[in-house]
Design an enzyme around this catalytic site. Structure first.
Site, short mmCIF file in Angstrom:
data_model
loop_
_atom_site.label_atom_id
_atom_site.label_comp_id
_atom_site.label_asym_id
_atom_site.label_seq_id
_atom_site.Cartn_x
_atom_site.Cartn_y
_atom_site.Cartn_z
N HIS A 1 -11.10 1.40 9.27
CA HIS A 1 -9.92 1.02 8.14
C HIS A 1 -8.83 2.48 8.45
CE1 HIS A 1 -8.18 -0.85 4.81
NE2 HIS A 1 -7.67 0.23 4.38
N ASP B 1 -4.58 2.81 7.47
CA ASP B 1 -3.47 2.27 6.71
C ASP B 1 -2.04 2.62 7.50
OD1 ASP B 1 -3.79 0.29 4.53
OD2 ASP B 1 -5.26 2.11 4.18
N GLU C 1 -5.59 -6.51 4.36
CA GLU C 1 -6.40 -5.91 3.15
C GLU C 1 -5.86 -6.59 1.85
OE1 GLU C 1 -7.48 -1.56 1.73
OE2 GLU C 1 -5.44 -1.78 2.76
N HIS D 1 -7.92 -6.84 -3.04
CA HIS D 1 -7.36 -5.56 -3.03
C HIS D 1 -7.69 -5.22 -4.44
CE1 HIS D 1 -5.00 -1.78 -2.68
NE2 HIS D 1 -5.69 -1.56 -1.53
N HIS E 1 -13.13 -3.25 -2.01
CA HIS E 1 -12.19 -3.69 -3.18
C HIS E 1 -12.95 -4.89 -4.00
CE1 HIS E 1 -8.99 -0.66 -2.32
NE2 HIS E 1 -8.88 -1.02 -1.21
N HIS F 1 -14.47 0.09 4.29
CA HIS F 1 -14.19 1.50 3.80
C HIS F 1 -14.56 1.74 2.62
CE1 HIS F 1 -10.69 -1.11 2.61
NE2 HIS F 1 -10.04 0.13 2.03
N ASP G 1 -10.05 5.30 5.95
CA ASP G 1 -9.13 5.09 5.12
C ASP G 1 -7.86 6.02 5.08
OD1 ASP G 1 -7.81 3.55 3.30
OD2 ASP G 1 -8.87 4.50 1.44
#
Length: 438
Positions: free
Chosen positions: A54, A56, A156, A183, A229, A250, A319
């Protein structure tokens, strides 16, 4: 004369001293040869480079540069923890890049925003020669042989598909190979671990009939079901319903840090039964339940999860770019060797770490593809969510447009008085509209 206690303890003491001497000799040997624990970690990672579950970066490209890649040099990006140079330094051979749009886009333009984020990931992974977009386990293996950084795309948040299985399928066609069911907000069909958004609240219905259809269609497509999540009950339901292994891309251990985003031991055991994978998140709040953490705190999560379900169920999902605050010594993606060095010091074997670094993820990915092969005779699902479950004011109920000149009187009474010359175009429009959506 020695007592029984002394007789029994003498050999034990001898071996303990001998073991201590061996450790000292081993350390001296490493120093003399110049082959340190750091060298050992780097050597191991050069042979088994990391698949990170993961990252972003795409989100930060939107926030900082509005997705204008022409303004960015991906080899050296300021204000972030990820770029090509640091990925290479950290021995990251494959990166799952998250496609994330805020929960506030649910019921609005989540699908469009998701498409735009997929576009930026696809662009950066095709416009830079050190990246390579991959969509299968074999392509991922081939990418490593070519010394490329493989890019995998993950959505995600299930709100990105707007409760539409056709949208899910189209995302798969664009290269998406994983999706978290939620999420930080509930969807109409799955429950989040977060209470940040007060939307789609339900009682004892963490994965609805449509939610199960989403899991089934992901299995049929060969898309990895990601439970990071989600609420624990949604995760349990998805684990029970999925035919393929699932991942937490993650997440960390709830027993070590009691944060709702982490995974309790009973759920880890369910994950092991499903041959799934938890990829440990290294964000401070999920590691130490505070704003500060260090590498030792991260290693504690690995140790505990290994004790509960074994090293064969563990991966790494840093993450980076999705959170603020990472452990001292693990501030960016170039620092991953420091974590492996710490685990080596804690007597993790090289085989165990090879599994953690990449082999476990490859196994899961291949098994997900194997389930897809088993289901290849199944037709695409046509399950639709009920409008009352979605409660989305932005959803259009498909009706043909009212022809120009029609009055606002009751449609049935109007039809009795309208001349056929006006009714015929209306019928043609209706039939055309219906044919468009066959």
């Amino acid at each position: 004369m020695l007592s029984r206690k002394n007789v029994n303890s003498a050999p034990s003491g001898f071996w303990m001293k001998s073991l201590g001497h061996l450790v000292v000799l081993s350390s001296l040997s490493s120093l003399i040869s110049g082959y340190s624990d750091r060298d050992r970690a780097n050597d191991l990672m050069s042979r088994y480079p990391l698949i990170d579950g993961h990252n972003d970066l795409a989100l930060q490209l939107r926030i900082l540069h509005n997705n204008r890649l022409s303004q960015v040099n991906l080899y050296n990006i300021s204000k972030v923890a990820t770029d090509i140079t640091r990925l290479q330094a950290g021995h990251v051979q494959a990166q799952m890049f998250a496609v994330y749009v805020l929960c506030g886009a649910q019921e609005k333009d989540a699908v469009r925003l998701t498409l735009e984020q997929i576009d930026v990931v696809r662009r950066m992974c095709t416009e830079y020669q050190d990246f390579e977009l991959v969509t299968s386990a074999q392509e991922l293996r081939n990418s490593a042989m070519r010394h490329k950084i493989a890019c995998l795309i993950s959505i995600e948040g299930g709100h990105s598909i707007d409760s539409s299985l056709p949208a899910l399928r189209m995302f798969y066609q664009l290269g998406v190979r994983s999706m978290t069911l939620t999420h930080s907000c509930n969807t109409p069909w799955a429950e989040s671990s977060s209470k940040l958004y007060d939307v789609y609240q339900r009682q004892n219905n963490s994965l609805t009939h449509f939610g199960k259809a989403v899991v089934e269609e992901m299995n049929r497509l060969g898309m990895i079901v990601d439970l990071s999540h989600t609420s624990w009950e949604t995760a349990r339901a998805a684990l029970k319903h999925s035919k393929a292994p699932v991942i937490f891309s993650h997440s960390s251990s709830f027993s070590v840090c009691s944060h709702g985003r982490n995974v309790p031991d009973w759920l880890l055991l369910d994950l092991k039964k499903k041959r799934g994978l938890i990829m440990v998140n290294i964000h401070n709040n999920f590691i130490s339940c505070s704003n500060k953490a260090n590498i030792s705190h991260v290693a504690d999560h690995f140790d505990h999860i290994k004790k509960v379900i074994g090293a064969e169920s563990i991966g790494i999902g840093g993450d980076f770019e999705g959170a603020v605050g990472f452990p001292q010594g693990l501030e960016d993606v170039s620092k991953y060797p420091a974590l492996i060095q710490e685990l080596l010091k804690r007597n993790w074997t090289e085989n165990e770490l090879a599994d953690v670094l990449r082999n476990n993820f490859l196994r899961v990915f291949e098994e997900v593809e194997g389930v897809r092969h088993q289901l290849n005779s199944n037709r695409p699902s046509e399950v639709q969510i009920a409008l009352e479950e979605v409660q989305n004011p932005c959803r259009l109920v498909l009706r043909p447009p009212r022809p120009r000149g029609f009055s606002h009187q009751n449609p049935s009474s109007r039809a009795q008085h309208e001349p056929k010359s006006l009714l015929i175009p209306a019928i043609v429009l209706l039939l055309s509209s219906l044919l468009m959506f066959e």
